[in-house]
Design a protein around this motif. Structure first.
Motif, mmCIF file in Angstrom:
data_model
loop_
_atom_site.group_PDB
_atom_site.id
_atom_site.type_symbol
_atom_site.label_atom_id
_atom_site.label_comp_id
_atom_site.label_asym_id
_atom_site.label_seq_id
_atom_site.Cartn_x
_atom_site.Cartn_y
_atom_site.Cartn_z
ATOM 1 N N LEU A 1 -18.211 -12.169 0.828
ATOM 2 C CA LEU A 1 -17.392 -12.478 1.950
ATOM 3 C C LEU A 1 -15.964 -13.160 1.910
ATOM 4 O O LEU A 1 -15.904 -13.816 0.474
ATOM 5 N N LYS B 1 -13.548 -16.267 1.983
ATOM 6 C CA LYS B 1 -13.748 -18.000 1.789
ATOM 7 C C LYS B 1 -13.504 -18.471 3.249
ATOM 8 O O LYS B 1 -12.475 -18.357 3.767
ATOM 9 N N CYS C 1 -15.909 -19.076 10.007
ATOM 10 C CA CYS C 1 -16.861 -19.124 9.347
ATOM 11 C C CYS C 1 -17.248 -17.468 9.057
ATOM 12 O O CYS C 1 -16.646 -16.597 9.605
ATOM 13 N N ASN D 1 -20.740 -14.658 7.978
ATOM 14 C CA ASN D 1 -22.200 -14.355 8.333
ATOM 15 C C ASN D 1 -22.808 -14.536 7.034
ATOM 16 O O ASN D 1 -22.980 -13.595 6.183
ATOM 17 N N ASP D 2 -23.536 -15.584 6.769
ATOM 18 C CA ASP D 2 -23.988 -15.974 5.239
ATOM 19 C C ASP D 2 -25.215 -14.983 5.375
ATOM 20 O O ASP D 2 -25.784 -14.822 4.263
ATOM 21 N N GLU D 3 -25.967 -14.774 6.520
ATOM 22 C CA GLU D 3 -27.336 -13.770 6.406
ATOM 23 C C GLU D 3 -26.982 -12.574 5.499
ATOM 24 O O GLU D 3 -27.946 -11.962 5.018
ATOM 25 N N HIS E 1 -25.538 -12.264 2.877
ATOM 26 C CA HIS E 1 -25.933 -12.388 1.485
ATOM 27 C C HIS E 1 -27.106 -11.759 1.064
ATOM 28 O O HIS E 1 -27.343 -11.162 -0.302
ATOM 29 N N ASP E 2 -28.207 -12.149 1.829
ATOM 30 C CA ASP E 2 -29.669 -11.789 1.325
ATOM 31 C C ASP E 2 -29.943 -10.410 2.203
ATOM 32 O O ASP E 2 -30.963 -9.718 1.758
#
Lengths: 375, 127
Positions: free
Chosen positions: B42, B44, B77, B79-81, B83-84
């Motif tokens: 993603l 930064k 921002c 979408n950190d979701e 990553h997993d």
């Protein structure tokens, strides 16, 4: 472009087709990971008819095979198969092959699609060089369709198709069975690390048997699977793919496949060069590695040791079962020790990688699959 | 599979504009062409980006492809979701598979992107 006898069946299943070594082959049907999981957990059915199938028969079939392949073909009993290599005089790999002994003087050599014509030519050439008259060499690739049924449920499904028990068919054994009123060769071989079989069928029976297998398999979660899943499955096992780990410029010694070279069987093409390399030690070795941070290694990326280039990635992908990037690479022998930390240059980022001994995946780790990949 | 309220970039990213903020992601066509997505790098948060610039990478079981930003601005921002759960990019490319939110430096840039109808026509030339 070559098409297998099942081309229309793949299209009907809405497979994404891809050009592979001059063949239009299914890359995927329902999705690479879905098909991959089917094979690891239940069963997958692959059309692998793009592979070359060469029959060698006659009194001098064995002596020719002993001359052109590195493994000891004289140790094969009837109905037995082994992995082997065809090398050039420098010890470089012309092809990696599976050799089946079908009868007393009857052999089936399964070669890579990309090397079929080259190997046919090489066999003819070497037969002339060694003056061997008493055998026939026939390329039967187009008369025989080859399927691979792989996965823990493969036996149950195949037993329902043949109506006979397959329990007695051991690893790398093959035997003729009657299926749908015709004779088919079934071998317990494969490229996935799972329990699995390969079927060699008369081309005109192939569509019927393909459909019957999918039908019978439906209750067992069988899915048709393509080249994408096949590549992922083989990489997790650390199996070689010709053109990646093996080429005319790499040797079985460098690849760590000394076990397929029978130095004590008598002379064969490449023996001297390979013996020399074994004594002196190769200048590079094939390693397996796992990335310690998230990323996906790919063929051609540079491997570094403490920031200094030491080799090159030959295959790489993301392992669904380990949830990390894995790969195979050639590196300087000094950096080939299991447990060593190296780096992979992924477009300028140097990601840490750990040297591991393949297979990356072992059956006992199976439980991880359920935790790791479900959303 | 080409929502009408979005604008599209030739590299198959979409933009949803709300005021001076834009959410970006990849199109249904892009995720289908990539196949199973296994990893995304993603952009930064806080980075200043220019329209057309590479801001990340998407890895599928088949290949690596680059992620471009269709608009200029600052990454607010991500979408950190993803990553997993990178598979969200496949399952819901216009929803839970969103990639980043950008504070637009030049909101008029959006007008130069394709409308859904234009993008649909563009897709005809891609297959």
């Amino acid at each position: 472009m070559n098409k297998t006898t099942l081309f229309d069946a793949h299209r009907a299943l809405q497979a994404k087709m891809v050009d592979f070594a001059g063949w239009s082959m299914p890359l995927q049907y329902s999705g690479v990971i879905d098909e991959y999981r089917a094979v690891r957990e239940r069963a997958g059915l692959f059309d692998v008819s793009h592979m070359g199938r060469i029959r060698l028969s006659g009194e001098e079939a064995l002596p020719l095979l002993q001359w052109v392949t590195t493994n000891d073909a004289s140790r094969l009993d009837e109905g037995q198969a082994h992995y082997s290599m065809v090398c050039n005089p420098n010890g470089g790999v012309k092809d990696d092959v599976f050799l089946y002994r079908l009868g007393a003087q009857d052999y089936l050599l399964c070669v890579n699609a990309s090397n079929r014509e080259k190997i046919m030519q090489w066999l003819e050439e070497q037969r002339q060089v060694t003056v061997r008259q008493k055998l026939t060499i026939i390329d039967s690739s187009f008369e025989i369709t080859q399927l691979a049924l792989q996965g823990p449920k493969s036996r149950t499904i195949l037993e329902r198709l043949t109506g006979s028990s397959l329990a007695a068919l051991g690893m790398r054994q093959c035997r003729k069975y009657s299926i749908a009123d015709s004779e088919a060769l079934i071998a317990r071989t494969g490229y996935t690390g799972e329990l699995g079989y390969e079927l060699y069928l008369a081309a005109d029976q192939a569509l019927l048997i393909w459909s019957q297998l999918l039908e019978i398999g439906r209750d067992h979660g069988l899915k048709p699977a393509g080249l994408g899943a096949r590549d992922l499955l083989r990489l997790e096992m650390g199996y070689f793919l010709y053109g990646h780990e093996l080429t005319e410029d790499t040797t079985p010694i460098e690849a760590g496949a000394e076990w397929v070279v029978a130095f004590n069987k008598g002379d064969f093409v490449g023996a001297q060069a390979l013996q020399q390399q074994r004594t002196r030690g190769p200048t590079r070795r094939l390693i397996g590695f796992e990335l310690l941070e998230k990323g996906v290694p790919r063929q051609g990326m540079t491997v570094l040791a403490n920031g200094v280039p030491t080799g090159i990635v030959t295959s790489g992908n993301f392992s669904p079962i380990l949830q990390k990037g894995i790969g195979l690479a050639y590196v300087a022998p000094v950096n080939a020790t299991v447990g060593m930390k190296l780096e992979i240059d992924i477009r300028g980022r140097h990601l840490p990688a750990l040297v591991v001994k393949p297979p990356f995946y072992r059956k006992s780790r199976n439980a991880v699959l359920d935790k790791g990949t479900r959303s | 599979m080409v929502p009408g309220d979005l604008r599209y970039h030739k590299e198959h990213e979409w933009v949803r504009v709300e005021g001076t903020r834009a959410t970006i992601g990849i199109s249904h066509f892009a995720q289908e062409a990539l196949g199973d997505i296994v990893f995304i790098e993603l952009p930064k948060v806080g980075a200043t980006v220019t329209a057309g610039q590479e801001i990340g990478e998407i890895e599928s079981t088949k290949a690596t492809s680059l992620l471009y930003t269709p608009v200029s601005g600052t990454i607010l921002c991500v979408n950190d979701e993803l990553h997993d759960h990178p598979e969200l990019l496949n399952q819901d490319p216009y929803g839970r598979g969103w990639i980043a939110e950008i504070e637009l430096a030049n909101p008029s840039e959006v007008d130069r992107l394709m409308t859904n109808t234009q993008y649909e026509e563009y897709l005809q030339t891609q297959t």
